[in-house]
Write an enzyme that holds these catalytic residues in place. Structure first.
Site, PDB file in Angstrom:
ATOM      1  CG  ASN A 125     -35.640  54.054  44.085  1.00 32.01           C
ATOM      2  OD1 ASN A 125     -34.568  54.509  44.459  1.00 32.01           O
ATOM      3  ND2 ASN A 125     -36.265  54.493  42.998  1.00 32.01           N
ATOM      4  N   GLY A 167     -37.276  50.741  41.822  1.00 30.76           N
ATOM      5  CA  GLY A 167     -36.200  51.442  41.125  1.00 30.76           C
ATOM      6  C   GLY A 167     -36.198  50.964  39.683  1.00 30.76           C
ATOM      7  N   GLY A 183     -33.879  50.661  37.496  1.00 29.68           N
ATOM      8  CA  GLY A 183     -32.812  49.709  37.160  1.00 29.68           C
ATOM      9  C   GLY A 183     -33.150  48.316  37.660  1.00 29.68           C
ATOM     10  CB  ALA A 184     -34.174  47.104  41.008  1.00 31.04           C
ATOM     11  CD  GLU A 233     -35.578  56.117  38.954  1.00 34.41           C
ATOM     12  OE1 GLU A 233     -36.685  56.579  39.240  1.00 34.41           O
ATOM     13  OE2 GLU A 233     -35.252  54.933  39.227  1.00 34.41           O
ATOM     14  CB  THR A 248     -43.850  52.870  25.889  1.00 32.55           C
ATOM     15  OG1 THR A 248     -43.500  54.000  26.693  1.00 32.55           O
ATOM     16  CG2 THR A 248     -42.693  51.889  25.883  1.00 32.55           C
ATOM     17  N   GLY A 277     -48.537  53.491  25.929  1.00 29.22           N
ATOM     18  CA  GLY A 277     -49.559  53.073  26.897  1.00 29.22           C
ATOM     19  C   GLY A 277     -50.495  52.044  26.297  1.00 29.22           C
ATOM     20  N   GLY A 287     -49.966  50.723  22.691  1.00 27.76           N
ATOM     21  CA  GLY A 287     -48.875  49.860  22.259  1.00 27.76           C
ATOM     22  C   GLY A 287     -47.548  50.584  22.212  1.00 27.76           C
ATOM     23  CG  ASP A 302     -39.259  50.353  35.142  1.00 25.81           C
ATOM     24  OD1 ASP A 302     -38.775  51.205  34.374  1.00 25.81           O
ATOM     25  OD2 ASP A 302     -39.601  50.608  36.307  1.00 25.81           O
TER      26      ASP A 302
HETATM   27  O1  RIB Z   1     -40.832  52.853  37.053  1.00 30.80           O
HETATM   28  C1  RIB Z   1     -41.289  52.553  38.348  1.00 30.80           C
HETATM   29  C2  RIB Z   1     -40.202  52.838  39.343  1.00 30.80           C
HETATM   30  O2  RIB Z   1     -39.911  54.224  39.321  1.00 30.80           O
HETATM   31  C3  RIB Z   1     -40.543  52.529  40.768  1.00 30.80           C
HETATM   32  O3  RIB Z   1     -40.218  51.200  41.131  1.00 30.80           O
HETATM   33  C4  RIB Z   1     -39.826  53.595  41.560  1.00 30.80           C
HETATM   34  O4  RIB Z   1     -38.843  53.100  42.416  1.00 30.80           O
HETATM   35  C5  RIB Z   1     -39.267  54.570  40.534  1.00 30.80           C
HETATM   36  O5  RIB Z   1     -37.921  54.383  40.327  1.00 30.80           O
END
Ligand code: RIB
Length: 301
Positions: free
Chosen positions: A12, A40, A42-43, A139, A215, A217, A220, A247
């Site tokens: 994203n 995003g 994934g990224a 997503e 998770t 927060g 832990g 992520d």
């Molecule tokens: O987890 C954070 C991400 O969630 C953001 O980078 C946003 O793009 C959404 O996908």
């Protein structure tokens, strides 16, 4: 199990507004600062895993709009192999609109090409098949996750975010299923145990998941699997921005599991990486490398 990591998921353009307090329903607030960056789930997870030493490929879809080249270039500049981040004609790239107030945030996603997989996994089927560790989130369409998890001969990690039901066949391949407390409550179903992650995780094991990680927060994380149940603490840090901390956790977990680490050790490492990631604004720019996580763990020994 060890091997190469394939992250299949979203890319994203994140538009981030920093505000003093999150607006409530019907409320308008002014941003103190607005920035855009590549995001995003994934990224983000691919970048986090790569920074922590994983051999990572990202499989994703972007649109044929102006944004796509900037997204691919941004990921490539960070050293990520973007050859499987493919342009889907006739679609716009995904965007996320993020409001950050201190350690709190809200996110609205416009999925765009993240939902466009006209030929399924297409040319990326072989790559997914060969993954030692496959990392999925929610997503992208459920059908794509199903195709990928069925094709992959390696270990499957599913981060069930954003929350949506996980089909039984996919749940049975999760090792682990990674959720936060909201997602855990959603997946445990109505009447499921609340406030007691170990009971809810046990319920998901009973429904077929090979292992589950939650998770928690600032508290832990907890894990449950063949070796029983355990918790690891978060490390105390000055939190600036928690966007993408989940992520960072998943990417770090994948990187550790790919080295052959056992689940409890990998969860401990991932919790430390997530703690490290909230000390600066943004996602990729705030993600730690191995030295940084090691130093944080040493400091809290
Ligand atoms: O987890 C954070 C991400 O969630 C953001 O980078 C946003 O793009 C959404 O996908």
């Amino acid at each position: 199990m060890a091997g190469d990591i394939v992250v299949l998921g979203s890319v994203n353009r994140d538009v981030v507004a920093e505000v003093a307090t999150l607006p409530g329903p019907g409320e308008t607030v002014s941003a103190e600062r607005v920035r855009t960056n590549v995001g995003g789930k994934g990224a983000n997870q691919a970048v986090a895993a790569r920074l922590l030493g994983g051999r990572v490929r990202l499989v994703a879809r972007v649109g044929d709009d102006r944004e796509s080249e900037a997204l691919r270039a941004g990921l490539g500049a960070g050293g990520l192999d973007v050859s499987a981040v493919r342009v889907v004609p006739g679609h716009r790239s995904g965007s996320a609109y993020i409001t950050v107030a201190g350690a709190e945030n809200t996110i609205v996603v416009d999925p765009g090409a993240n939902h466009a997989w006209p030929d399924g996994l297409g040319p990326d089927l072989a790559l997914v098949r060969s993954a030692g560790v496959l990392v999925l989130q929610q997503e992208v369409p459920a059908a794509v996750n199903d195709l990928a998890s069925t094709a992959c001969g390696g270990r499957v990690i599913l981060n069930a975010a954003p929350a949506r039901p996980v089909p039984a066949a996919l749940l049975a391949r999760c090792d682990p299923l990674v959720v936060n407390e909201h997602e855990l409550a959603d997946l445990s179903g109505p009447g499921g145990p609340t406030g007691q992650p170990h009971r809810a995780m046990a319920a998901l094991l009973g429904r077929g998941a090979r292992s589950v990680v939650t998770t928690l927060g600032t508290r832990g994380a907890a894990w449950a699997g063949a070796d029983g149940f355990g918790t690891v603490p978060a490390l105390e840090v000055d939190a600036v921005d928690s966007t993408g901390a989940g992520d960072a956790f998943v990417g770090a977990l994948a990187a550790e599991l790919a080295t052959g680490a056992a689940l409890p050790e990998a969860v401990r490492w991932a919790a430390a990486a997530a703690s490290a990631s909230v000390r600066a604004a943004g996602t990729h720019a705030a993600y730690p490398d191995r030295r940084c996580v090691r130093e944080l763990l040493d400091r809290h020994r």
